[in-house]
Scaffold this motif. Structure first.
Motif, mmCIF file in Angstrom:
data_model
loop_
_atom_site.group_PDB
_atom_site.id
_atom_site.type_symbol
_atom_site.label_atom_id
_atom_site.label_comp_id
_atom_site.label_asym_id
_atom_site.label_seq_id
_atom_site.Cartn_x
_atom_site.Cartn_y
_atom_site.Cartn_z
ATOM 1 N N GLU A 30 0.814 -1.223 0.000
ATOM 2 C CA GLU A 30 0.000 0.000 0.000
ATOM 3 C C GLU A 30 0.845 1.269 0.000
ATOM 4 N N SER A 31 2.135 1.150 0.338
ATOM 5 C CA SER A 31 2.993 2.330 0.413
ATOM 6 C C SER A 31 3.815 2.565 -0.855
ATOM 7 N N TYR A 54 9.543 -0.617 1.170
ATOM 8 C CA TYR A 54 8.381 0.244 1.424
ATOM 9 C C TYR A 54 8.612 1.616 0.808
#
Length: 115
Positions: A30-31, A54
């Motif tokens: 999601e990042s 990330y």
């Protein structure tokens, strides 16, 4: 930007240690749209190759990282693929027109070492 993993390792004067495609990375899916992109390689263990990836700010949330096989990275995070052959202890920070790659020995210390 160089895209040959062996050239990346040669440029930074380190061992060429590509991860097996069947192993997993920890990736915060999601990042990934956030900048900068961070990647850190710990020691491989338990079916992982040691890479954690990330975008943006790191989180300590328990579900921040998801397990993903290395062979999915070219599709989901192609910009990190050239760096995957860096051995444990290396960090990568990428942003548009920016690259920072360095060895961080602290990553290799274990809890048994008192760290």
């Amino acid at each position: 930007m160089q895209s040959d993993p062996s050239e990346i390792c040669r440029r930074f004067g380190t061992t060429y240690m590509p991860p097996d495609a069947g192993l997993k990375v920890g990736i915060a899916l999601e990042s990934l749209g956030n900048i900068p992109l961070h990647a850190v390689r710990l020691r491989p263990e338990g079916g992982t190759c040691g890479w954690y990836i990330y975008g943006g700010e790191h989180s300590t949330e328990i579900d921040f990282y998801q397990a993903l096989h290395v062979d999915h990275l070219p599709e989901l995070c192609p910009e990190i693929v050239p760096y995957l052959a860096l051995p444990p202890g290396w960090r990568v920070l990428l942003a548009p027109d920016y690259e920072d790659v360095w060895f961080d020995g602290e990553l290799l210390k274990s809890e048994a070492d008192g760290s």
